[in-house]
Write an enzyme that holds these catalytic residues in place. Structure first.
Site, PDB file in Angstrom:
ATOM      1  N   LYS A 114      -2.818   9.350  -8.410  1.00 55.72           N
ATOM      2  CA  LYS A 114      -4.042   9.576  -9.249  1.00 55.72           C
ATOM      3  C   LYS A 114      -3.533  10.596  -9.949  1.00 55.72           C
ATOM      4  O   LYS A 114      -4.210  11.201 -10.012  1.00 55.72           O
ATOM      5  CB  LYS A 114      -6.112   9.833  -8.673  1.00 55.72           C
ATOM      6  CG  LYS A 114      -7.046   8.954  -8.503  1.00 55.72           C
ATOM      7  CD  LYS A 114      -5.919   7.748  -7.893  1.00 55.72           C
ATOM      8  CE  LYS A 114      -6.206   6.445  -8.360  1.00 55.72           C
ATOM      9  NZ  LYS A 114      -5.931   5.258  -7.912  1.00 55.72           N
ATOM     10  N   ILE A 146      -3.548  -1.893 -10.285  1.00 48.14           N
ATOM     11  CA  ILE A 146      -2.833  -1.393 -10.249  1.00 48.14           C
ATOM     12  C   ILE A 146      -1.914  -1.510 -11.066  1.00 48.14           C
ATOM     13  O   ILE A 146      -1.146   0.050 -11.350  1.00 48.14           O
ATOM     14  CB  ILE A 146      -1.537  -1.408  -8.988  1.00 48.14           C
ATOM     15  CG1 ILE A 146      -2.256  -1.255  -7.148  1.00 48.14           C
ATOM     16  CG2 ILE A 146      -0.169  -1.029  -8.975  1.00 48.14           C
ATOM     17  CD1 ILE A 146      -2.442  -1.929  -5.683  1.00 48.14           C
ATOM     18  N   GLU A 196      -0.063 -10.862 -17.587  1.00 48.82           N
ATOM     19  CA  GLU A 196      -0.861 -11.624 -17.170  1.00 48.82           C
ATOM     20  C   GLU A 196      -1.023 -13.138 -17.053  1.00 48.82           C
ATOM     21  O   GLU A 196      -0.848 -13.470 -18.124  1.00 48.82           O
ATOM     22  CB  GLU A 196      -3.097 -10.513 -17.584  1.00 48.82           C
ATOM     23  CG  GLU A 196      -3.413 -11.603 -16.339  1.00 48.82           C
ATOM     24  CD  GLU A 196      -3.317 -11.368 -14.970  1.00 48.82           C
ATOM     25  OE1 GLU A 196      -2.918 -10.243 -14.272  1.00 48.82           O
ATOM     26  OE2 GLU A 196      -3.550 -12.195 -14.244  1.00 48.82           O
ATOM     27  N   VAL A 227       5.466 -16.844 -16.171  1.00 51.88           N
ATOM     28  CA  VAL A 227       6.390 -15.930 -16.144  1.00 51.88           C
ATOM     29  C   VAL A 227       7.486 -17.094 -15.541  1.00 51.88           C
ATOM     30  O   VAL A 227       7.131 -18.136 -14.399  1.00 51.88           O
ATOM     31  CB  VAL A 227       6.719 -14.894 -15.091  1.00 51.88           C
ATOM     32  CG1 VAL A 227       7.629 -14.212 -15.144  1.00 51.88           C
ATOM     33  CG2 VAL A 227       4.778 -13.518 -15.858  1.00 51.88           C
ATOM     34  N   GLY A 255      -0.674  -8.538  -6.541  1.00 51.79           N
ATOM     35  CA  GLY A 255      -1.334  -8.280  -5.321  1.00 51.79           C
ATOM     36  C   GLY A 255      -0.721  -7.845  -3.973  1.00 51.79           C
ATOM     37  O   GLY A 255       0.670  -7.658  -4.033  1.00 51.79           O
ATOM     38  N   ARG A 256      -1.151  -8.016  -3.335  1.00 54.77           N
ATOM     39  CA  ARG A 256      -0.526  -7.324  -1.650  1.00 54.77           C
ATOM     40  C   ARG A 256      -1.388  -8.260  -0.567  1.00 54.77           C
ATOM     41  O   ARG A 256      -1.925  -9.120  -0.384  1.00 54.77           O
ATOM     42  CB  ARG A 256      -1.071  -5.972  -1.094  1.00 54.77           C
ATOM     43  CG  ARG A 256      -1.268  -4.665  -2.588  1.00 54.77           C
ATOM     44  CD  ARG A 256      -1.646  -3.717  -1.946  1.00 54.77           C
ATOM     45  NE  ARG A 256      -0.943  -2.746  -1.078  1.00 54.77           N
ATOM     46  CZ  ARG A 256       0.001  -1.897  -0.945  1.00 54.77           C
ATOM     47  NH1 ARG A 256       0.732  -1.882  -2.235  1.00 54.77           N
ATOM     48  NH2 ARG A 256       0.455  -1.416   0.004  1.00 54.77           N
ATOM     49  N   ASP A 314      -6.112  -2.969   5.109  1.00 56.35           N
ATOM     50  CA  ASP A 314      -5.959  -4.465   4.814  1.00 56.35           C
ATOM     51  C   ASP A 314      -5.698  -5.261   5.013  1.00 56.35           C
ATOM     52  O   ASP A 314      -5.274  -6.341   4.935  1.00 56.35           O
ATOM     53  CB  ASP A 314      -4.845  -3.708   3.671  1.00 56.35           C
ATOM     54  CG  ASP A 314      -5.300  -3.008   2.489  1.00 56.35           C
ATOM     55  OD1 ASP A 314      -6.260  -2.247   2.282  1.00 56.35           O
ATOM     56  OD2 ASP A 314      -4.760  -2.197   1.568  1.00 56.35           O
ATOM     57  N   HIS A 358     -29.269  18.074 -18.409  1.00 57.85           N
ATOM     58  CA  HIS A 358     -28.903  17.937 -19.378  1.00 57.85           C
ATOM     59  C   HIS A 358     -27.912  19.285 -20.012  1.00 57.85           C
ATOM     60  O   HIS A 358     -28.814  19.985 -19.708  1.00 57.85           O
ATOM     61  CB  HIS A 358     -29.998  17.971 -20.421  1.00 57.85           C
ATOM     62  CG  HIS A 358     -30.015  17.581 -22.009  1.00 57.85           C
ATOM     63  ND1 HIS A 358     -29.238  16.201 -22.825  1.00 57.85           N
ATOM     64  CD2 HIS A 358     -29.853  18.541 -22.640  1.00 57.85           C
ATOM     65  CE1 HIS A 358     -29.192  16.550 -23.608  1.00 57.85           C
ATOM     66  NE2 HIS A 358     -29.310  18.210 -24.035  1.00 57.85           N
TER      67      HIS A 358
HETATM   68  P1  FAD Z   1      -2.598   1.590   4.935  1.00 54.43           P
HETATM   69  O1  FAD Z   1      -2.744   2.624   4.052  1.00 54.43           O
HETATM   70  O2  FAD Z   1      -1.453   0.466   4.406  1.00 54.43           O
HETATM   71  O3  FAD Z   1      -1.839   2.022   6.068  1.00 54.43           O
HETATM   72  C1  FAD Z   1      -1.411   1.645   7.387  1.00 54.43           C
HETATM   73  C2  FAD Z   1      -0.379   2.459   8.188  1.00 54.43           C
HETATM   74  O4  FAD Z   1      -0.394   2.044   9.216  1.00 54.43           O
HETATM   75  C3  FAD Z   1       0.655   2.962   7.312  1.00 54.43           C
HETATM   76  O5  FAD Z   1       0.846   4.205   7.754  1.00 54.43           O
HETATM   77  C4  FAD Z   1       1.919   1.445   8.233  1.00 54.43           C
HETATM   78  O6  FAD Z   1       3.131   2.783   8.098  1.00 54.43           O
HETATM   79  C5  FAD Z   1       1.529   2.127   9.763  1.00 54.43           C
HETATM   80  N1  FAD Z   1       1.615   1.029   9.972  1.00 54.43           N
HETATM   81  C6  FAD Z   1       2.078  -0.931   9.615  1.00 54.43           C
HETATM   82  N2  FAD Z   1       2.553  -1.797  11.120  1.00 54.43           N
HETATM   83  C7  FAD Z   1       1.979  -0.567  11.555  1.00 54.43           C
HETATM   84  C8  FAD Z   1       3.342  -0.722  12.878  1.00 54.43           C
HETATM   85  N3  FAD Z   1       3.430  -2.235  14.013  1.00 54.43           N
HETATM   86  N4  FAD Z   1       3.415   0.137  14.321  1.00 54.43           N
HETATM   87  C9  FAD Z   1       3.042   1.719  13.720  1.00 54.43           C
HETATM   88  N5  FAD Z   1       2.653   1.937  12.029  1.00 54.43           N
HETATM   89  C10 FAD Z   1       1.962   1.014  11.739  1.00 54.43           C
HETATM   90  N6  FAD Z   1      -7.750   1.995  -3.138  1.00 54.43           N
HETATM   91  C11 FAD Z   1      -9.464   3.277  -2.972  1.00 54.43           C
HETATM   92  O7  FAD Z   1     -10.246   2.440  -2.711  1.00 54.43           O
HETATM   93  N7  FAD Z   1      -8.688   3.784  -4.372  1.00 54.43           N
HETATM   94  C12 FAD Z   1      -8.013   3.747  -5.176  1.00 54.43           C
HETATM   95  O8  FAD Z   1      -8.134   4.436  -5.828  1.00 54.43           O
HETATM   96  C13 FAD Z   1      -6.170   3.149  -4.314  1.00 54.43           C
HETATM   97  N8  FAD Z   1      -5.699   3.233  -5.191  1.00 54.43           N
HETATM   98  C14 FAD Z   1      -4.300   2.697  -4.698  1.00 54.43           C
HETATM   99  C15 FAD Z   1      -3.439   3.080  -5.494  1.00 54.43           C
HETATM  100  C16 FAD Z   1      -2.026   2.559  -4.960  1.00 54.43           C
HETATM  101  C17 FAD Z   1      -0.789   2.179  -5.997  1.00 54.43           C
HETATM  102  C18 FAD Z   1      -2.015   0.797  -4.217  1.00 54.43           C
HETATM  103  C19 FAD Z   1      -0.881   0.334  -3.696  1.00 54.43           C
HETATM  104  C20 FAD Z   1      -3.196   0.935  -3.124  1.00 54.43           C
HETATM  105  C21 FAD Z   1      -3.930   1.927  -3.754  1.00 54.43           C
HETATM  106  N9  FAD Z   1      -5.563   1.583  -3.182  1.00 54.43           N
HETATM  107  C22 FAD Z   1      -6.520   2.515  -3.631  1.00 54.43           C
HETATM  108  C23 FAD Z   1      -5.556   0.528  -1.840  1.00 54.43           C
HETATM  109  C24 FAD Z   1      -5.117   1.410  -0.746  1.00 54.43           C
HETATM  110  O9  FAD Z   1      -4.564   2.529  -0.786  1.00 54.43           O
HETATM  111  C25 FAD Z   1      -5.740   0.791   0.575  1.00 54.43           C
HETATM  112  O10 FAD Z   1      -6.828  -0.305   0.507  1.00 54.43           O
HETATM  113  C26 FAD Z   1      -5.632   1.618   2.083  1.00 54.43           C
HETATM  114  O11 FAD Z   1      -4.581   2.507   2.065  1.00 54.43           O
HETATM  115  C27 FAD Z   1      -5.557   0.634   3.499  1.00 54.43           C
HETATM  116  O12 FAD Z   1      -5.720   1.890   4.409  1.00 54.43           O
HETATM  117  P2  FAD Z   1      -5.346   0.862   5.558  1.00 54.43           P
HETATM  118  O13 FAD Z   1      -5.651   1.853   6.519  1.00 54.43           O
HETATM  119  O14 FAD Z   1      -5.922  -0.809   5.917  1.00 54.43           O
HETATM  120  O15 FAD Z   1      -3.732   0.788   5.497  1.00 54.43           O
END
Ligand code: FAD
Length: 475
Positions: free
Chosen positions: A58, A194, A213, A247, A281-282, A322, A454
């Site tokens: 952002k 993304i 795509e 692709v 995708g992720r 996630d 408005h």
């Molecule tokens: P994460 O944010 O991935 O955090 C997981 C954490 O766990 C990380 O810090 C990692 O280092 C840590 N970890 C993993 N395994 C271990 C371990 N064994 N021990 C210790 N630490 C560990 N979502 C939105 O809602 N709005 C947006 O605008 C948006 N934009 C995005 C843009 C991009 C480019 C990307 C890639 C994603 C975007 N997302 C967006 C998605 C969003 O980033 C994720 O949905 C979100 O970060 C998920 O949160 P989380 O806490 O599940 O995991």
């Protein structure tokens, strides 16, 4: 004896750090373990979202939008800019500073809420005496024990088979946010959220961007009337989007990347680019977590299996964000984190998946909540639709940004709002009213009768609600 905690949260992204704070607010003794390292090797709380996702993307979208405005649109307002130039290093530096503000903010919140933070990798060791032993491997190694474990280890970018990310030429979202000079030609594989956001950033800064795509439909998960409007706008801006491609071989050489593909007309093509972003995708991340040690169940895609309440197959082990099923969105992860902390406290935490908003921060922005027209048709659900174009909205005209529309779908019999779909200026902000309306099970008439300021973009939402009953006032 090892340190004992009521709740151990593994992962400090939006799912994990929010769960830790909420659990602490509820009176638990909480630890959060996160392994993310910044460029200096220090901790960087906030996960993907803060470090290489939501926040930096952002920041770059905002900076590139200002550049685009100054380059092409200020002139419409009678503002002439001479000698406009771009300092990418400064732009990236600003983005990094925004990220750091957010990292530091979470450190502050942990201190304020008395969450014990370990900068380390966490892994399961064993279940013992109604608790779980967790190995914490950081600058020192120790084993701590927790009665409840919340896993929030997030996700990683998926690479194309046989084409690993080198973050130099072949970029994941991480490298895509660190390109040091505007590439002349940029390829993007995948036209999801993304891909579109990253493609937009570099297009605005001057790159020639081609998005490939695989699917034949543009933004297939989005209401197709909205998707078509967005496609038209992106194409007009100069984003080349090729749908239905297959692709083939990708060659990564010194001079750039060549992508062989077959287009929708079955013609063999080659795309030569300086850099290639792969955004297909992720995948859920459990690397290093050692789930086998305790028998934590994963599905065939590697995601932790949970029920509707984020309970795993193990007693008192929860997983959010996630790394589990559902949309990969930061706010979904956060809400699951809060709900789990509240469930651990015996409360009734709840996440309503029907009202999770989706946003794509392109220009125009795209945002939606609830069901779209295609889904309602497939389900045989009788509905009424109302649309209102920003072209007829006074504030949008004043802003000089009249692309797009608000579309509201309501139940044919009860008038309850079933979905709202927006493409246009600040759709990300406008959608909040619609989410709230749906949470309160409002009818389109409720929105139509509420006084909206408005001139404001939100009047387009009110007018779309009026349009459901075919009685718009300004169109
Ligand atoms: P994460 O944010 O991935 O955090 C997981 C954490 O766990 C990380 O810090 C990692 O280092 C840590 N970890 C993993 N395994 C271990 C371990 N064994 N021990 C210790 N630490 C560990 N979502 C939105 O809602 N709005 C947006 O605008 C948006 N934009 C995005 C843009 C991009 C480019 C990307 C890639 C994603 C975007 N997302 C967006 C998605 C969003 O980033 C994720 O949905 C979100 O970060 C998920 O949160 P989380 O806490 O599940 O995991």
């Amino acid at each position: 004896m090892s340190k004992q905690f009521d709740v151990i949260v593994i992962g400090g992204g939006p799912g994990g750090y929010i769960a830790a704070i909420r659990a602490s607010q509820l009176g638990f003794n909480v630890a959060c373990i996160d392994e993310w390292k910044n460029s200096k090797g220090g901790s960087a709380l906030g996960g993907t979202c803060t470090n290489i996702g939501c926040i930096p993307s952002k920041a770059m979208l905002q900076s590139s939008e200002y550049f685009d405005q100054a380059s092409h649109h200020f002139v419409d307002h009678g503002i002439e800019v001479k000698g406009l130039s771009l300092d990418i290093a400064k732009m990236l530096g600003r983005k990094d500073a925004v990220v750091k503000q957010n990292n530091d903010g979470i450190v502050y919140l942990f201190k304020k809420n008395k969450v014990t933070f370990f900068h380390a990798r966490a892994s399961f060791v064993a279940a013992r005496d109604g608790a779980y032993d967790i190995k914490v491997a950081g600058s020192v190694e120790e084993t701590i024990s927790g009665k409840h474990i919340i896993v929030a280890t997030g996700s990683n970018a998926r690479a194309l088979p046989g084409t690993p990310f080198d973050e130099e030429n072949i970029l994941s979202n991480d490298g895509a946010l660190r390109i040091g000079a505007v590439p002349q030609k940029l390829g993007v594989i995948g036209s999801g959220v993304i891909g579109l956001e990253m493609g937009s950033v570099w297009r605005r800064l001057g790159a020639e961007v081609t998005i490939l795509e695989g699917l034949p439909t543009f933004l297939g998960a989005v209401d197709q009337q909205i998707a078509k409007e967005a496609h038209k706008a992106f194409t007009k801006q100069g984003l080349k989007i090729e749908l239905g491609v297959k692709v083939g071989e990708i060659k990564n050489g010194k001079k750039g990347v060549s992508v062989a593909y077959v287009n929708a007309r079955n013609e063999a093509q080659t795309l030569e680019v300086d850099k290639l972003i792969v955004s297909i995708g992720r995948t859920a991340n459990t690397i290093g977590l050692n789930p086998e040690a305790v028998g934590l169940g994963l599905d065939e895609r590697g995601a932790i299996v949970v029920d509707g309440e984020c309970k795993t197959n193990l007693p008192n082990v929860w997983a959010v964000g996630d790394v589990v099923r559902g949309p990969m969105l930061a706010h979904k992860a956060e809400d699951e984190g809060v709900a789990v902390a509240e469930r651990i406290a015996g409360q009734h935490g709840h996440v309503n998946f029907n009202t999770v908003p989706w946003v794509i921060y392109t220009s125009p922005e795209i945002a939606w909540v609830g069901q779209n027209e295609e889904q309602l048709k497939t389900a045989g659900h009788a509905y009424k639709a109302g649309t209102f174009p920003f072209m007829a909205n006074g504030r949008a005209r004043a802003l000089g940004d009249t692309t797009g529309m608000v579309k509201m779908l309501a139940d044919a019999a009860t008038d309850e709002i079933l979905g709202v779909h927006i493409v246009g200026p600040l759709a990300s902000e406008l959608i909040a009213e619609c989410v709230m309306a749906m949470e309160f099970r409002a009818s389109s008439e409720d929105i139509a009768r509420i006084c909206h300021a408005h001139p404001s973009l939100s009047e387009a939402t009110k007018e779309a609600a009026l349009a459901v009953e075919k009685r718009t006032l300004n169109f």
